[in-house]
Design a protein around this motif. Structure first.
Motif, short mmCIF file in Angstrom:
data_model
loop_
_atom_site.label_atom_id
_atom_site.label_comp_id
_atom_site.label_asym_id
_atom_site.label_seq_id
_atom_site.Cartn_x
_atom_site.Cartn_y
_atom_site.Cartn_z
N ARG A 56 -4.99 17.58 -29.72
CA ARG A 56 -4.97 16.04 -29.64
C ARG A 56 -4.26 15.38 -28.52
N ARG A 58 -3.07 12.16 -26.09
CA ARG A 58 -2.71 10.46 -25.98
C ARG A 58 -2.45 10.18 -24.51
N THR A 59 -3.08 9.09 -24.29
CA THR A 59 -2.87 8.59 -22.93
C THR A 59 -1.44 7.58 -23.02
N HIS A 170 -0.73 11.99 -19.40
CA HIS A 170 -1.01 12.14 -20.79
C HIS A 170 -0.37 13.21 -21.41
N TYR A 172 -0.21 16.01 -24.94
CA TYR A 172 -1.09 16.60 -25.94
C TYR A 172 -0.18 17.28 -26.98
N GLU A 187 -0.92 10.60 -35.66
CA GLU A 187 -1.76 9.37 -35.34
C GLU A 187 -1.04 8.42 -35.26
N GLU A 192 -4.66 9.86 -31.48
CA GLU A 192 -5.66 9.93 -32.39
C GLU A 192 -6.91 10.55 -31.74
N GLU A 193 -6.82 11.07 -30.56
CA GLU A 193 -8.03 11.41 -30.15
C GLU A 193 -7.87 13.03 -30.20
N THR A 194 -8.79 13.45 -30.87
CA THR A 194 -9.11 15.13 -31.05
C THR A 194 -10.06 15.46 -29.83
N LEU A 195 -9.31 16.42 -28.68
CA LEU A 195 -10.01 16.69 -27.66
C LEU A 195 -10.87 17.95 -27.97
#
Length: 204
Positions: A56, A58-59, A170, A172, A187, A192-195
């Motif tokens: 995951r 995050r920015t 970023h 991760y 989350e 929230e983003e799954t790379l």
């Protein structure tokens, strides 16, 4: 990044021989970059499927407000006290402790070795590896008697704030796909983003 030119079965044989020489069970970690057909080939050889994991991202593009909570202590990577606390909270046996210690010595990047104490004992911990633009989060754990107090979130926010101030863009982490509690927590922390996902194939 290419798949190579050797036949797939020959490459698997080579890997198995290397593990056999070290008297270790053979493991494969399969990411989206894995050779076509390798998953089915390993399954046909009796390799079990386990450890499906999400990576995951995050920015860090907005200001991060440090959370409220007890003091977060920072340690050197060579700190036996910190490593012992991580081992106790994450269930590392002696072999895994030795591997973790060796891994730390080989990392040529900035390390975040953090913990929250109760008296003289570590009750929450976190570990980060920071490159100029990227922060990886690992080894987060809280003692069962001290959960639901926001300790893990406090360590995360502390780490992200420091990394952002150093120019990191970023962050991760990796979370097991079946760990619904863990995924919900991350989350909440903005991951929230799954790379991508990966899983393991292993033969005992």
């Amino acid at each position: 990044m290419a798949s190579g030119t050797l036949p797939l079965e020959e490459k698997i044989d080579y890997c198995e021989a290397a593990y056999r020489q070290e008297k270790q069970p053979c493991h494969f970690r399969l990411t989206p970059l894995a050779d076509d057909g390798i998953d089915a080939a390993l399954a046909s050889r009796g390799y079990g499927y386990f450890g499906e994991t999400e990576v995951r991202l995050r920015t860090l593009d907005a200001a991060i407000r440090p959370g409220q909570g007890p003091k977060v202590h920072t340690y050197d990577r060579d700190s036996f006290f910190w490593r012992r606390g991580v081992a106790a909270l994450t269930g590392q046996d002696k072999i895994k402790q030795a591997v973790f210690r060796e891994m730390l010595t080989l990392i040529d990047l900035e390390i975040h070795a953090l913990a929250i104490l109760c008296g003289k004992e570590i009750v929450a911990c976190g570990f980060g590896v920071q490159s100029p633009k990227l922060l990886g989060l690992f080894e987060f754990a809280v003692h069962p008697d001290f959960r639901r107090r926001g300790f893990a979130a406090h360590i995360v926010q502390h780490m992200l704030t420091k990394a952002q101030s150093s120019g990191v863009s970023h962050a991760y982490l990796q979370v097991v796909a079946e760990n619904e509690i863990g995924k919900a927590f991350w989350e909440q922390m903005g991951f929230e983003e799954t790379l991508y996902r990966y899983h393991y194939r292993t033969k005992s």
